[in-house]
Design an enzyme around this catalytic site. Structure first.
Site, PDB file in Angstrom:
ATOM      1  CB  CYS A  57      -0.873  -0.006   1.259  1.00 20.76           C
ATOM      2  SG  CYS A  57       0.130   0.066   2.749  1.00 20.76           S
ATOM      3  CB  CYS A 119       1.104 -12.234  -9.103  1.00 22.72           C
ATOM      4  SG  CYS A 119       1.319 -11.263  -7.608  1.00 22.72           S
ATOM      5  CB  ALA A 808      -2.541 -18.995  -6.836  1.00 24.20           C
ATOM      6  CD  GLU A1272       4.518 -27.840  -9.062  1.00 22.19           C
ATOM      7  OE1 GLU A1272       3.948 -28.138  -8.013  1.00 22.19           O
ATOM      8  OE2 GLU A1272       4.526 -28.579 -10.064  1.00 22.19           O
TER       9      GLU A1272
HETATM   10  S1  FES Z   1       4.975 -10.019  -8.277  1.00 17.36           S
HETATM   11 FE1  FES Z   1       5.494  -9.499  -6.271  1.00 17.36          FE
HETATM   12  S2  FES Z   1       3.958 -10.517  -5.142  1.00 17.36           S
HETATM   13 FE2  FES Z   1       3.596 -11.203  -7.120  1.00 17.36          FE
HETATM   14  S1  FES Z   2       1.737  -2.559   4.574  1.00 16.01           S
HETATM   15 FE1  FES Z   2      -0.156  -1.718   4.105  1.00 16.01          FE
HETATM   16  S2  FES Z   2      -1.211  -3.340   3.242  1.00 16.01           S
HETATM   17 FE2  FES Z   2       0.608  -4.280   3.929  1.00 16.01          FE
END
Ligand code: FES
Ligand code: FES
Ligand SMILES: Cc1cc2nc3c(=O)[nH]c(=O)nc-3n(C[C@H](O)[C@H](O)[C@H](O)COP(=O)(O)OP(=O)(O)OC[C@H]3O[C@@H](n4cnc5c(N)ncnc54)[C@H](O)[C@@H]3O)c2cc1C
Length: 1381
Positions: A57, A119, A808, A1272
């Site tokens: 975030c 991802c 995932a 994997e």
């Molecule tokens: S690319 Fe960093 S968590 Fe998936």
């Molecule tokens: S540090 Fe804010 S969502 Fe993880």
């Protein structure tokens, strides 16, 4: 002072991405993250944990100081930032940095083009951390860069490609990425490249990058500057639904407020108050924000030190101290240095930027890294209350052991005075945490000694510890007793005993090992002793001998450095068309969108009219009857719409895939903590959660409660069938072997910790019982099937859509199906759209993870190292429902041989049924555990025979065309090639010699090295599970829409599929688009699991494209010089069908468990990894120095993606084997529920040198374009770090004459390493009173030499070995301790 009563609250004015925001109803409980995402619809900023631990975030905050006329830019975690704290600030989010609609910023471009996103869920946070650093330092050093990323977690990439992007901005060039061909910075060995092969080391081209132009950045809003300069500062009030925020501007006003609201906390960074309110049920109706008061932001140099305002952020304090250290003589700045030492690794950059100095002190948390050193250094706290001011020593606030009555409730901390150190005064600070950076400490310490002038006689000694009890604690008696003593070995000896006697640690709580903490306490003191002894020598070399040279390394902590890396892969043939993308390092199809925050995940979908949010109510008991569920209070909650229980499920609530059911809602009984009992739906997630907490469930405990494997064995609690594989005649073989070893290893579980938590949105369509499901899953067809069955409707009414998944790793299949059913049942009942986004905490509690594992083995071998007989039993902890546990047990058996031919082998696998959340699929699916067991007994045999582990590996490795233990043919040629290349590239033998030399010269630091081979069989053992389909449409403008059954979860499958379609249709990739995976376009698609996605879907895409091309052939033939668009236009006019499906039947894989033979796998992926580590014997900390991987991936379709998968999996493997530790209470409650307690690898954990080479000239006839599935395999190679650590520990034990054989469990944490590096400090912890009296400094060292054969020494050794072994087991937490059968 009364609250402003009925007067209107203030308007909150701030800027977001250059746009002015005026919020009339600013709610003090609202954090910036939800405001951005929900209110402003800026969804680029992600939720990963909500507690400041993951960095997803991250945003940039800019503030203007009218006094200095300076703008400060800093990164911050939006999840902990109250919007009310932003008055007058400018917020920049990833959307404000750049976008595809306007201009992509160089940070975004480079992160994407360097393959730094998989991802993509962590990517916006990464962008913001890098961007903020560049705003402050357009040409940062590599140290600044790695420090800036310490607070950002990525679960996919293994960080290397992210750091590669970062390096392109750094002043100094660290890596050779700019070199097209030839040798890079890692080329110490001339033979790194085989000149015969055309290899490439470039995964991206820097030539394409736009330059960084600081003049292009968003400017600080002039209006905010004017506001700051012209508007008189006044108190601000914001009134929320439940909480009032008051932000005074003068100290007097603050003191008045504090007198009126003595219980109201002062909120500065909100990094302590915020988590308390969010997670610990603490509620404050009034919050006082003092950050704008000048007195709390002072910086004042006085005659005897430095005074800093309590509201200064920790990064401001760090910068001030750094400057002061540079300015003043060393003698004066020892306190500053010690405080700075702690500030470097305290939290991540985002935390340090907002967390206040005063907040860290006043929170008085036991884990405060500052309090011990501030207290030990006699720092003074300047306190004030209405009409009063006083100064107290920092240590006084802990005087009563709990630290809550020294400061009156109405008193506040104005500033902190840090004194200059004096002549003859030495200060140090220490910490040891589960991860070196961004992790709360296990134990820390601050120590100070002042000597009588010109002597080594202690005039004043001060020792404070943190992490020991509930607050910082002082070893007062110890210090008094030692005052007046000489600084020598006798003093050290006594100090250790006294400290242990004085600081009484409570029993184990939260799975913590008390002995480890105690060991750290004395080890820290010893380190202080060494440091001071060395300083005394510098002061007066004639009188003070200092410390032996080989002890010097004990004085240094490990530092995080920018890793150097290289990736080597085979270039495409020169004859390949430049337009053909196959075999080239193509950027992830969504890379740019990840980096701009435009990539849409489930919670980013716009809300549907009338949408409800769902919060699950979960069981707090592991096994109990549900006596009653009282929802009356919850139903009265604000915004609550309904409560959903098992009674609301129209059809199936239980699913029988085997004998025991998978359950949506618990009906009469709960079978684990975290099982969903019911759910609340409300108009917002906050209301749903508040109401969920009010549901009262009465339980009646049922017996037995089975948590561990041991208990499952005792109660004969297993999921059937138990599996066995056998070859040769094991019993007879044991008769003829030279020697036999028996052993046992315990491997802890692992959480998937995908960055996007389980997320789904169910939208009833209002007719024919149709429902759209938007789910973050690896298996949409399965979600469709489960939801249809639970609602009692045919599958054709349920449409499941997946655009992308934010990670995932196996965890988004069955568990997601149950959660999607919960949401769908709620949507069905309410006829409203229902959104379910699990909080990180709920996700960790509700979902299972990788299976904990216990293996018992007996191995027969010859003295020359040949292993001829193995008899083993594997037990896996399946949790409360079957899920895939039996399958995982089967795979662990099928892959147990790893790279070795064992002629006589017998192994059983049992899936234990317990009362833990059901464990499920996880990358590697049983192999990471059984492979580790195999490599462990290989190492045991090496120990016993005295041969090197790599020799035992070579002697027993598959060498020619042979059969596996289930009679499948195997050609190990490429296994041997990988091994030999890895040996060569890693320069194994010369480094082994160098390590031996290093170890001889360093007593408290040791290095270790290990090389591990790998055979990873590819296949799912069932033919129909590898079928796949694709659908390709060509539109009349020539553009192509491609879809297939595979799911994009970071592994780049869509990118690869577009590469395939581009080659097959002979058109540029830019003409092809992938929209989503959906059950409406490709029905019955198999799960994207087992590394198989590209193999099987690639075949289907190829098939569809070939069908289309065949239809177009006559048109092309007629107009061979025409363009694609002309052909398509013509085809349409000739009524040629421009849409085709493609299909792949799957592989002919089977396994006959009755006979113990079959062909469960189609081919094998081979590899080898060599890792080198360094351990700190005093703390157990370690550093990954270097890893070289050679991997056979066939002909790579996309080397950037494949190398990314290998590195990412490898680093996740490091997590499993060395760090990630789950801790449960004895009632089955998970303690480790978020990034603050559960540590996945961060930037600081990746090897300092990291090389990955793809084996050249490898072909695979079974998969698309001769490639191999690689998702994997790399995971297991993480165990090379485990064995390198074991090697380092062996070095310590050999030097100290400790027992040769010793058992290590996984994860091999610092705690376990410390316990196995047994020495006088581990010993004194065990018997503090009777065995230390004779010890002195030389004895601490000589303890290792084994020269003293007295009974006492023998006893010490026995105890120490026992402790080492106990420590090893207990490091796995309560579950694993008990897991030993
Ligand atoms: S690319 Fe960093 S968590 Fe998936
Ligand atoms: S540090 Fe804010 S969502 Fe993880
Ligand atoms: C993810 C994360 C990682 C962390 N890692 C570490 C770590 O490694 N080491 C470590 O030591 N800490 C760590 N912390 C803790 C962090 O350093 C503290 O929470 C922080 O310093 C508190 O400051 P704050 O301004 O955020 O406090 P707030 O949450 O704003 O307030 C904290 C408390 O202090 C009181 N307070 C604040 N200022 C004053 C004042 N001037 N006078 C009187 N009372 C006051 C408040 O009343 C309140 O009770 C971490 C925190 C998080 C969230």
């Amino acid at each position: 002072m009364p609250l402003r009563g009925a007067a209107a609250p203030d308007q909150l004015v701030f800027y977001v991405n250059g746009r002015k925001i005026i919020e009339k109803n600013a709610d003090p409980e609202q954090m910036l993250l939800s405001y951005l995402r929900k209110r402003l619809r800026l969804t680029g900023t992600k939720y990963g944990c909500g507690e400041g631990g993951c960095g997803a975030c991250t945003v940039m905050i800019s503030t203007y100081d009218p006094a200095s006329k300076k703008i400060r830019h800093y990164s911050a975690n939006a999840c902990l930032l109250p919007i009310c704290s932003l008055y007058g600030a400018a917020v920049t989010t990833v959307e404000g940095v750049g976008s595809t609609k306007t201009r992509i910023h160089p940070v975004q471009e480079r992160l994407a083009k360097c393959h730094g996103s998989q991802c993509g869920f962590c990517t916006p946070g990464m962008v913001m951390s890098i961007y903020t650093l560049l705003r402050n330092h357009p040409e940062p050093t590599s140290e600044q860069m790695v420090a800036a990323l310490a607070g950002n977690l990525c679960r996919c990439t293994g960080y290397r490609p992210i750091l590669d992007a970062c390096k392109t901005f750094c002043k100094e060039s660290i890596c050779c990425q700019r070199k097209a061909n030839g040798k890079c910075c890692l080329d110490q060995e001339d033979d790194l490249f085989d000149n015969e092969e055309k290899v490439s080391t470039s995964l991206f081209s820097t030539d394409e990058f736009q330059p960084l132009d600081p003049t292009q950045e968003l400017i600080f809003p002039p209006e905010l500057m004017r506001m700051a300069e012209n508007q008189p500062k006044r108190t601000l009030f914001f009134l929320g639904e439940r909480v009032t925020w008051i932000s005074p501007v003068s100290l007097d006003e603050l003191l008045d407020l504090k007198a009126t609201y003595p219980k109201a906390p002062l909120v500065v960074g909100n990094t302590s108050v915020g988590p308390d309110m969010k997670f610990r049920g603490v509620f404050h109706p009034v919050l006082i924000a003092p950050a704008r008061i000048p007195d709390l932001n002072v910086l004042k140099y006085t005659n005897d030190g430095l005074t800093l305002g309590a509201a200064c952020s920790l990064s401001v304090v760090r910068d001030i101290l750094s400057n002061a250290i540079a300015e003043f003589p060393e003698e004066k700045t020892r306190v500053f240095c010690a405080v700075l030492q702690q500030l470097r690794t305290l939290g991540g950059e985002q935390i340090r930027n907002v967390a206040s100095f005063g907040g860290n002190i006043i929170s008085r948390k036991s884990t405060s890294d500052l309090n011990p050193v501030l207290a030990a250094s006699n720092c003074m706290l300047n306190l004030a209350s209405r009409g009063q001011q006083r100064q107290i020593p920092a240590g006084d606030i802990f005087a009563d052991g709990v630290g809550n009555n020294t400061i009156a409730p109405e008193e506040i901390l104005v500033s902190i005075h840090i004194p200059y150190s004096r002549k003859g005064e030495y200060v140090s600070a220490f910490r040891q945490a589960p991860r070196r950076e961004n992790a709360l400490p296990v134990t820390n310490a601050g120590m100070r000694v002042l000597f009588e002038e010109g002597t080594d006689i202690i005039k004043d000694l001060s020792i404070f510890y943190g992490g020991a009890v509930s607050t910082t604690v002082c070893a007062k008696q110890t210090c008094w007793t030692l005052t007046g003593r000489h600084w020598n070995e006798q003093m050290l000896d006594e100090a250790c005993r006294l400290v242990l006697k004085e600081i009484a640690l409570p029993g184990s709580n939260g799975g913590e090992n008390v002995d480890y903490k105690k060991t750290l306490m004395v080890s820290f003191f010893y380190r202080f002793f060494l440091e001071v002894s060395q300083s005394l020598k510098t002061m007066d070399p004639c009188h003070y001998p200092g410390i032996p040279v080989e002890y010097g390394s004990g004085l240094q902590d490990f530092k995080t450095r920018m890793p150097r890396s290289i990736q080597i892969y085979q270039d495409v043939e020169p004859s390949q068309s430049p337009q053909d993308p196959v075999g080239r390092p193509i950027m992830h199809q969504s890379g740019i969108k990840h980096a701009t925050g435009e990539a849409v995940y489930i919670d980013d979908l716009p809300s549907v009219d009338g949408e409800l949010f769902l919060a699950a109510v979960t069981s707090s008991r592991a096994h109990a009857k549900i006596v009653s569920i009282d929802t009356s209070e919850a139903l009265k909650g604000a915004g609550v719409f309904d409560v959903i229980t098992a009674h609301d499920v129209p059809a199936a609530n239980e699913f029988y895939f085997s004998d025991d059911p998978e359950i949506i809602f618990a009906r009469n009984e709960v079978i684990c903590v975290g099982q969903i009992v019911c759910a609340v739906v409300a108009d917002s997630d906050v209301h749903a959660k508040q109401a969920a907490a009010k549901v009262k469930i009465e339980y009646e405990i049922l017996e037995p409660v089975i948590l561990t494997i041991e208990e499952a064995i005792k109660h004969n609690s297993f999921f059937e069938p138990t599996r066995k594989l056998e070859q040769g005649n094991v019993d007879e073989a044991f008769e003829t072997v030279d020697d036999i070893i028996e052993g046992e290893i315990c491997i802890g579980g692992q959480k998937h910790f995908y960055m996007e938590t389980q997320s789904m949105l169910a939208v009833p369509k209002g007719e024919d019982k149709e429902m759209d499901l938007y789910v973050s899953t690896q298996h949409p067809a399965f979600i469709q099937e489960m939801v249809a069955a639970s609602l009692g409707v045919p599958a054709n009414r349920i449409m499941c859509h997946v655009k992308r998944v934010g990670g995932a790793f196996g965890g988004k299949i069955l568990r997601t199906g149950l959660l999607a059913s919960v949401a769908a049942v709620a949507a069905n009942k309410t006829s409203r759209a229902v959104r379910l986004i699990l909080s990180r905490e709920d996700d960790m509690v509700i979902t299972g993870g990788r299976h904990p594992f216990i293996a018992k083995y007996k191995v027969g071998f010859m003295n020359d190292g040949r292993i001829t007989a193995v008899d083993a039993k594997y037990y896996i902890n399946g949790g409360c429902t079957p899920d895939d546990s039996v399958l995982v047990a089967e795979v662990s058996l099928l892959k147990m041989d790893n790279a070795y031919k064992i002629p006589n082998l017998r192994c059983w696998a049992y899936a234990c049924k317990t009362n833990l959340p059901s464990n499920t699929a996880f990358r590697g699916f049983g192999f990471p555990q059984s492979g580790l067991v195999t490599e462990t007994w290989i190492t045991d045999v090496a120990d016993k025979t005295g041969l090197a582990p790599e020799k035992i590996r070579e002697i027993n490795m598959y060498k020619k065309n042979e059969q596996t233990h289930f009679k499948q043919k195997l050609d190990p040629q490429n296994l041997i090639r990988c091994w030999n290349e890895c040996m060569e590239k890693s320069a194994y033998y010369s480094r082994r010699t160098a390590i031996n030399e290093f170890n001889k010269q360093n007593y408290w630091k040791k290095r270790g090295i290990a090389i591990v081979p790998m055979k990873f069989p590819f296949g799912l053992a069932t033919p129909y599970l590898s079928q796949a389909a694709a659908l390709v449409h060509i539109y009349t403008d020539g553009s192509v829409l491609l879809t297939h059954g595979g799911i994009e979860m970071g592994q780049g499958i869509h990118t690869k599929m577009i590469q395939v379609a581009s080659r097959e249709l002979n058109i540029p990739m830019s003409c092809i688009h992938f929209c989503e995976t959906s059950t409406t376009t490709v029905p019955n698609a198999c799960a994207s699991v087992g590394s198989a996605g590209t193999d099987v879907n690639g075949m289907a895409v190829k098939d569809a494209c070939q069908t289309l091309l065949k239809r177009l052939q006559p048109i092309i033939k007629k107009n061979p010089t025409g363009t694609w668009n002309e052909w398509i236009k013509e085809a349409f006019e000739q009524s040629v069908n421009l849409s085709a499906t493609g299909y792949f039947r799957g592989y002919n894989e089977y396994m006959d468990w009755e006979k113990g033979e079959g062909h469960p796998f189609t081919y094998f992926i081979f590899g080898a990894a060599c890792s080198e580590v360094e351990i700190n014997c005093l703390t157990g900390d370690h550093k990954n120095l270097r890893t070289d991987i050679v991997m056979d991936v066939g002909c790579s379709i996309n080397p950037a993606v494949d190398i990314g998968q290998i590195e990412g999996a490898f680093v996740q493997g490091i997590g499993l084997y060395t760090m990630e530790e789950l801790k449960f209470s004895s009632e089955g409650v998970l303690y480790t529920r978020g990034p603050d307690q559960y540590k996945i690898p961060a930037v600081c954990d990746i090897p300092e040198q990291f090389s990955v080479s793809l084996l050249s000239s490898s072909q695979n006839p079974y998969a698309i374009y001769a490639s191999k599935g690689i998702g994997e395999a790399g995971f297991f190679l993480g165990c090379s770090v485990f064995f390198a650590l074991r090697d380092a520990v062996t070095g310590v034990r050999n030097e100290r004459g400790l027992k040769k054989t010793f058992a290590l469990n996984s994860p091999l944490t610092a705690e376990q390493i410390r316990a196995n590096c047994a020495d006088a400090f581990t010993e004194v912890v065990l018997c503090p009173t009777d065995c230390m009296l004779a010890l002195s400094l030389p004895c601490y060292a000589q303890y290792s030499l084994g020269e003293n054969n007295s009974e006492l020494t023998q006893r010490r050794r026995r105890t120490t070995n026992e402790m080492a072994n106990n420590g090893a087991a207990s490091s796995l937490g309560q579950i694993c301790v008990n897991d030993k059968p």
